[in-house]
Scaffold this motif. Structure first.
Motif, PDB file in Angstrom:
ATOM      1  N   PHE A 177       0.710  -1.265  -0.030  1.00  0.00           N
ATOM      2  CA  PHE A 177       0.097   0.186  -0.087  1.00  0.00           C
ATOM      3  C   PHE A 177       0.862   1.237  -0.116  1.00  0.00           C
ATOM      4  O   PHE A 177       0.593   2.107  -0.825  1.00  0.00           O
ATOM      5  N   ILE A 229      -1.480  10.281   5.451  1.00  0.00           N
ATOM      6  CA  ILE A 229      -2.650   8.909   5.634  1.00  0.00           C
ATOM      7  C   ILE A 229      -3.004   9.184   7.078  1.00  0.00           C
ATOM      8  O   ILE A 229      -2.424   9.644   8.171  1.00  0.00           O
ATOM      9  N   VAL A 280      -5.168   7.249   9.655  1.00  0.00           N
ATOM     10  CA  VAL A 280      -5.622   5.599  10.017  1.00  0.00           C
ATOM     11  C   VAL A 280      -6.741   6.090  10.845  1.00  0.00           C
ATOM     12  O   VAL A 280      -6.743   6.458  12.012  1.00  0.00           O
ATOM     13  N   VAL A 286      -7.363   5.560   5.674  1.00  0.00           N
ATOM     14  CA  VAL A 286      -7.435   3.954   5.500  1.00  0.00           C
ATOM     15  C   VAL A 286      -8.167   3.483   6.699  1.00  0.00           C
ATOM     16  O   VAL A 286      -8.162   3.738   7.842  1.00  0.00           O
ATOM     17  N   THR A 287      -8.887   2.265   6.285  1.00  0.00           N
ATOM     18  CA  THR A 287      -9.390   1.380   7.299  1.00  0.00           C
ATOM     19  C   THR A 287      -8.876   0.016   7.357  1.00  0.00           C
ATOM     20  O   THR A 287      -8.384  -0.360   6.376  1.00  0.00           O
ATOM     21  N   ASP A 332     -12.209  -2.348  -2.313  1.00  0.00           N
ATOM     22  CA  ASP A 332     -11.020  -1.831  -1.608  1.00  0.00           C
ATOM     23  C   ASP A 332     -10.694  -0.367  -1.705  1.00  0.00           C
ATOM     24  O   ASP A 332      -9.790   0.099  -0.871  1.00  0.00           O
ATOM     25  N   ALA A 333     -11.456   0.456  -2.548  1.00  0.00           N
ATOM     26  CA  ALA A 333     -11.297   1.757  -2.339  1.00  0.00           C
ATOM     27  C   ALA A 333     -12.480   2.426  -2.709  1.00  0.00           C
ATOM     28  O   ALA A 333     -13.148   2.248  -3.662  1.00  0.00           O
ATOM     29  N   ILE A 362      -9.307   4.005   1.825  1.00  0.00           N
ATOM     30  CA  ILE A 362      -8.513   2.836   1.034  1.00  0.00           C
ATOM     31  C   ILE A 362      -8.440   1.652   2.078  1.00  0.00           C
ATOM     32  O   ILE A 362      -8.344   1.822   3.425  1.00  0.00           O
ATOM     33  N   ARG A 363      -8.538   0.458   1.863  1.00  0.00           N
ATOM     34  CA  ARG A 363      -8.605  -0.722   2.744  1.00  0.00           C
ATOM     35  C   ARG A 363      -7.635  -1.774   2.505  1.00  0.00           C
ATOM     36  O   ARG A 363      -7.740  -2.743   1.629  1.00  0.00           O
ATOM     37  N   PRO A 364      -6.490  -1.594   2.685  1.00  0.00           N
ATOM     38  CA  PRO A 364      -5.044  -2.158   2.567  1.00  0.00           C
ATOM     39  C   PRO A 364      -5.159  -3.503   2.745  1.00  0.00           C
ATOM     40  O   PRO A 364      -4.371  -4.433   2.142  1.00  0.00           O
TER      41      PRO A 364
END
Length: 464
Positions: free
Chosen positions: A21, A31, A33, A132-133, A164-165, A175-177
């Motif tokens: 990611f 970012i 989080v 990001v989650t 995923d996004a 975004i879900r890495p």
């Protein structure tokens, strides 16, 4: 690629997912989080921090936010615990609380809306440009299982699951890495780092469908698999539908869709996708037509017999010259906005009151037809014109186009709040057709191109 995990033997290590990611993120990046205190979000935070220490990215900044929903007495203290961890890691942390009365029904959906709204506000405050989650493969399997359980016997497909996004509110990508990662591996990583997490008791409450599904999946010897090309195929259909829209559709006054006859002979999957989403946009609905209603509309179109049908709040007017779609006139409620307020009227138009007096927005009625071309079928013109917004200043009346005190813009109910990257191509083409600016692009390099090519290959093999 992010989020394209298939099954247990195709999982990705959390460390590899975090590194991938960061490597794919466009720089500079800040970012944010989303950290609840549970193992998944704590794991994502720690892994990103560890990656940035091991493989420094000078142009990447890391911050964290905890959303206190105020639904449990312990939630405020849990946010303090997360803040303390962030302090030890040298990461800026903020807490945002969901204030106000909570709904008695639809609580989880309302909490989700509030959570993303508060996270988006936090990005603005901190100068972050991506959220990001920590959704995992476990979450994905639960989601697919829940959707599958809601299908009627024999009804195919459960969709793409968790994307995923996702673009939230047209302003920030989420975004879900870790969608290809298992929760047990994240917890093993934290245990090895001697970092603890908080177990939310609601995760064991069988009152919630997701908890019941999780417990059911735990009893299975073999877990179900995530469809290999689900997201890629959806992105490919979206791209094909965008081409179809450009070739065959004209949008008039943001209220009337004219689809030329050749466009009605398009690939069935592309036509179904495009018409379902067009219906949602023109009808002001967050979701397209259900399978059965969509099938009936497609059957009606396929018969090529001129006539009208209504579904999803939209009139389908089929003629020899093509198909005309517009909002039906029933069920349109007025909207009153005080000075400085903004809102969405009928799920179709975003209204901003920049004046000094309150305004009421209501259907235009017979007067709205003047906004459309006289070369179009007369009945379609009057129906579409009648459901255009008419602005009344409380204390005086003005027309829709008088000045810039009240701003009116098309609103796409299925896309403007939550837009998956799978639907981005179609949504962007739709925006151009309605005279709007394109949507914000994902802050990742290569993701859309890679999935579009895979999806095109998949469709070319006859899987549409």
């Amino acid at each position: 690629m992010i989020g394209e995990a298939v099954s247990e033997n195709a999982t990705e290590s959390p460390e590899a997912a975090a590194a991938k990611f960061l490597g794919s993120l466009r720089k500079p990046a800040h970012i944010l989080v989303a950290v609840s205190g549970g193992s998944d979000s704590i794991g994502l935070l720690v892994m990103l921090a560890d990656c940035l220490k091991t493989f420094p990215h000078p142009e990447i900044t890391l911050s964290a936010a905890t959303i206190d929903h105020g639904l449990r007495p312990e939630s405020a203290a849990e946010a303090v615990v997360v803040a303390a961890l962030c302090s030890r890691l040298g990461i800026t942390h903020v807490t945002r609380r969901w204030e106000g009365d909570k709904p008695r029904s639809g609580l989880m959906a309302a909490a989700r809306e509030a959570r993303y709204e508060l996270l988006a506000d936090a990005t603005a405050d901190l100068g972050a440009n991506v959220i990001v989650t920590a959704h995992t493969l476990d979450d994905q399997l639960e989601t697919l299982a829940m959707r599958g359980a809601r299908l009627a016997d024999g009804e195919p497909g459960v969709g793409t699951g968790i994307a995923d996004a996702v673009l939230f509110d047209r302003r920030i990508w989420v975004i879900r890495p870790l969608l290809a990662c298992r929760r047990d591996n994240i917890r093993a990583y934290l245990t090895n780092r001697e970092i603890s997490w908080i177990d939310d008791p609601s995760n064991d409450d069988p009152h919630y469908e997701r908890v019941r599904t999780r417990k059911y999946l735990a009893t299975l010897k073999n877990l179900p698999t995530v469809p290999v090309y689900a997201g890629a195929a959806r992105a490919a259909i979206s791209a094909a539908a965008a081409d179809w829209l450009e070739s065959h559709v004209i949008i008039h006054a943001a209220a009337l869709a004219e689809i030329r006859t050749p466009g009605l002979d398009a690939d069935s999957a592309v036509l179904a996708y495009a018409l379902s989403n067009l219906t949602a946009v023109l009808g002001g609905q967050s979701f397209g037509l259900g399978r059965e209603r969509l099938r009936r509309i497609l059957d009606f179109i396929g018969e090529r017999s001129p006539g009208r049908r209504t579904s999803g709040g939209v009139v389908f007017d089929l003629r020899s010259s093509g198909l005309y779609m517009m909002r039906e006139s029933r069920g349109i409620e007025p909207l009153v906005l005080a000075p400085g307020e903004h809102g969405v009227w009928d799920g179709r138009f975003e209204i901003v009151n920049g004046g000094a007096t309150s305004v009421r927005v209501e259907p235009s009625g017979n007067g709205g037809a003047t906004a459309l071309a006289t070369t179009l079928p007369k009945a379609a013109v009057y129906r579409a014109g009648a459901v255009l917004p008419h602005i009344i200043h409380l204390g005086g009346q003005t027309s829709l186009g008088a000045g810039t005190i009240v701003h009116v813009a098309p609103y796409f109910a299925p896309f403007d709040r939550f837009l998956t990257r799978f639907d981005l191509c179609f949504a962007n083409r739709l925006a151009i057709s309605f005279g709007r600016k394109p949507y914000l692009q994902p802050p990742l390099s290569g993701l859309l191109t890679e999935n579009a090519s895979v999806g095109a290959d998949y469709l070319g093999k006859g899987h549409a």
